[in-house]
Design an enzyme around this catalytic site. Structure first.
Site, PDB file in Angstrom:
ATOM      1  N   SER A 175      23.184 -22.882 101.220  1.00  0.00           N
ATOM      2  CA  SER A 175      23.921 -23.701 100.274  1.00  0.00           C
ATOM      3  C   SER A 175      25.337 -23.742 100.596  1.00  0.00           C
ATOM      4  O   SER A 175      26.248 -24.678 100.193  1.00  0.00           O
ATOM      5  CB  SER A 175      23.862 -22.986  98.942  1.00  0.00           C
ATOM      6  OG  SER A 175      24.275 -21.749  98.913  1.00  0.00           O
ATOM      7  N   ASP A 183      31.387 -20.008  92.019  1.00  0.00           N
ATOM      8  CA  ASP A 183      30.654 -19.247  91.074  1.00  0.00           C
ATOM      9  C   ASP A 183      30.377 -18.118  91.513  1.00  0.00           C
ATOM     10  O   ASP A 183      31.221 -17.380  91.710  1.00  0.00           O
ATOM     11  CB  ASP A 183      29.391 -20.361  91.199  1.00  0.00           C
ATOM     12  CG  ASP A 183      28.695 -20.616  92.326  1.00  0.00           C
ATOM     13  OD1 ASP A 183      29.111 -19.962  93.426  1.00  0.00           O
ATOM     14  OD2 ASP A 183      27.936 -21.558  92.783  1.00  0.00           O
ATOM     15  N   HIS A 186      29.415 -18.828  95.976  1.00  0.00           N
ATOM     16  CA  HIS A 186      30.408 -19.847  96.763  1.00  0.00           C
ATOM     17  C   HIS A 186      31.504 -20.007  96.717  1.00  0.00           C
ATOM     18  O   HIS A 186      32.255 -19.747  95.585  1.00  0.00           O
ATOM     19  CB  HIS A 186      29.604 -21.166  96.722  1.00  0.00           C
ATOM     20  CG  HIS A 186      28.264 -21.116  96.478  1.00  0.00           C
ATOM     21  ND1 HIS A 186      27.266 -20.826  95.430  1.00  0.00           N
ATOM     22  CD2 HIS A 186      27.095 -21.438  97.745  1.00  0.00           C
ATOM     23  CE1 HIS A 186      26.013 -20.908  95.769  1.00  0.00           C
ATOM     24  NE2 HIS A 186      25.917 -21.105  97.235  1.00  0.00           N
TER      25      HIS A 186
END
Length: 392
Positions: A61, A356, A359
């Protein structure tokens, strides 16, 4: 001013009609990528700087730019607000308030467009000439790592997608453009960027449900062995210039601190020790593989050190919060790392390290990419070379 084209079809569908393409600031950084990647294996005074034409991106991600949007059963998605709140294209599948590190690298390399996600059905033909992004949020080096995130694309499958789907299409585009005449080393002008490994610890080795497991060193050796095989596979298919991102300090991410209710700003050093063990092996492997893969160049980007230096002394780097995520986190089971859909965010996003529970913000991604592109410090990018000296 240089502009970056919105040639990725998936991204452009989120672009507000009244907006204009993102403007890039003038580049003033030392061209370390070019110093390392454009020189031949022997010193030549008349050698010219070689243009980087694009990137092929693999990983999790941290470098995913929308592939998981197309996975029906994935729980690791960032295609909703407040993700993309500071990105001109809005929520696009990037796990950030703005750009991820790949976007910034593309800007620094003066690529004409964002790298399109492989999973978009329109990422074919002329849209792939500047590269493709295969990364999938929640994935890892091991195929089983992504099980907690639902449907993901493992690293091995990402590379198969490159080999079996993109490569034939890419070669067809080159034949059409060059009327059938192109050299065998046509991929030497492209960067192969790999950013993976963190989920293998967070979602696999250290997962609460993991009962029987090998020692940390044994597990890390397994990861490195499989990653090495995948890098060699890319090399066999023409990859020559590799950028390998380290694992970030996973013991300092907000969700890890919150799970252990750490409120004094401390990091969970057991997790960081795992990351350091992996990173040290990856760094040594970068040098080892150079000699095993003739004609290749590999850069190890130590994003661990880059982020940790900010976390340890945030104010010196222009940040005020290095322990909490900027967005309101989801309360749904299995989604506590991600932002709540439509949730609130902090107003001072440029001063937060994390957006978040995991990240980095756009501001941190900018720092990492700048260091990868221009740092002369071995603790940030390895190896680096002064002007006129060929790679190690």
């Amino acid at each position: 001013m240089t502009t970056i084209s919105l040639c990725s079809p998936h991204i452009s569908q989120h672009f507000p009609p009244s907006s204009s393409p993102m403007e890039l600031k003038a580049l003033t950084f030392k061209l370390v990528f070019f110093l390392i990647f454009s020189l031949t294996t022997s010193v030549q005074t008349d050698s010219k700087t070689q243009e980087i034409k694009g990137m092929f991106v693999f990983g999790s991600s941290l470098v995913d730019n929308g592939n998981n949007n197309f996975l029906k059963n994935s729980r690791a998605k960032a295609d909703y607000s407040p993700y993309g709140i500071d990105f001109p294209l809005g929520p696009s599948g990037r796990f950030s308030n703005g750009r991820n590190v790949i976007d910034v690298l593309g800007e620094l390399l003066s690529l004409p467009c964002y790298i399109p996600p492989f999973a978009d059905p329109r990422t074919r033909r002329r849209r792939i000439v500047h590269g493709v992004n295969y990364a999938s949020g929640g994935s890892g080096i091991l195929d089983e790592t992504g099980e907690l995130a639902g449907e993901v694309v493992s690293l091995s499958q990402q590379i198969r997608n490159f080999q079996n789907r993109t490569l034939p299409d890419f070669e067809a585009q080159l034949r059409a453009r060059s009327k059938g005449r192109f050299s065998d080393d046509y991929l030497s002008d492209y960067l192969f960027v790999v950013g993976t490994g963190g989920n293998d610890y967070l979602l696999n080795y250290f997962a609460p449900a993991k009962e029987k497991k090998p020692s940390l060193s044994q597990f890390t050796e397994v990861l490195m062995s499989k990653l090495t095989r995948q890098l060699k596979k890319l090399y066999r298919h023409g990859a020559r210039k590799f950028v390998l991102f380290s694992i970030q300090p996973i013991g300092c991410i907000p969700v890890a601190r919150a799970n252990l209710q750490i409120s004094n700003g401390s990091c969970i050093e057991a997790l960081n020790e795992a990351a350091l063990l992996f990173n040290n092996l990856l760094k040594s492997q970068a040098l080892s593989l150079k000699h095993k893969m003739p004609g290749s160049n590999l850069i190890f980007v130590n994003s661990y050190n880059i982020i940790r230096s900010i976390i340890d002394n945030p104010h010196a780097h222009g940040f005020s919060d290095a322990s909490r995520g900027c967005c309101e986190l989801s309360a749904h089971k299995g989604e506590g790392i991600l932002c709540k859909r439509g949730g609130t965010t902090c107003s001072n996003r440029t001063s937060h390290v994390f957006f978040d529970g995991l990240h980095p913000t756009d501001a941190v991604n900018l720092r990492i990419a700048q260091k990868a592109y221009s740092s002369s410090l071995l603790e940030e990018a390895y190896p680096t070379n002064p002007p006129g000296v060929s790679p190690v």
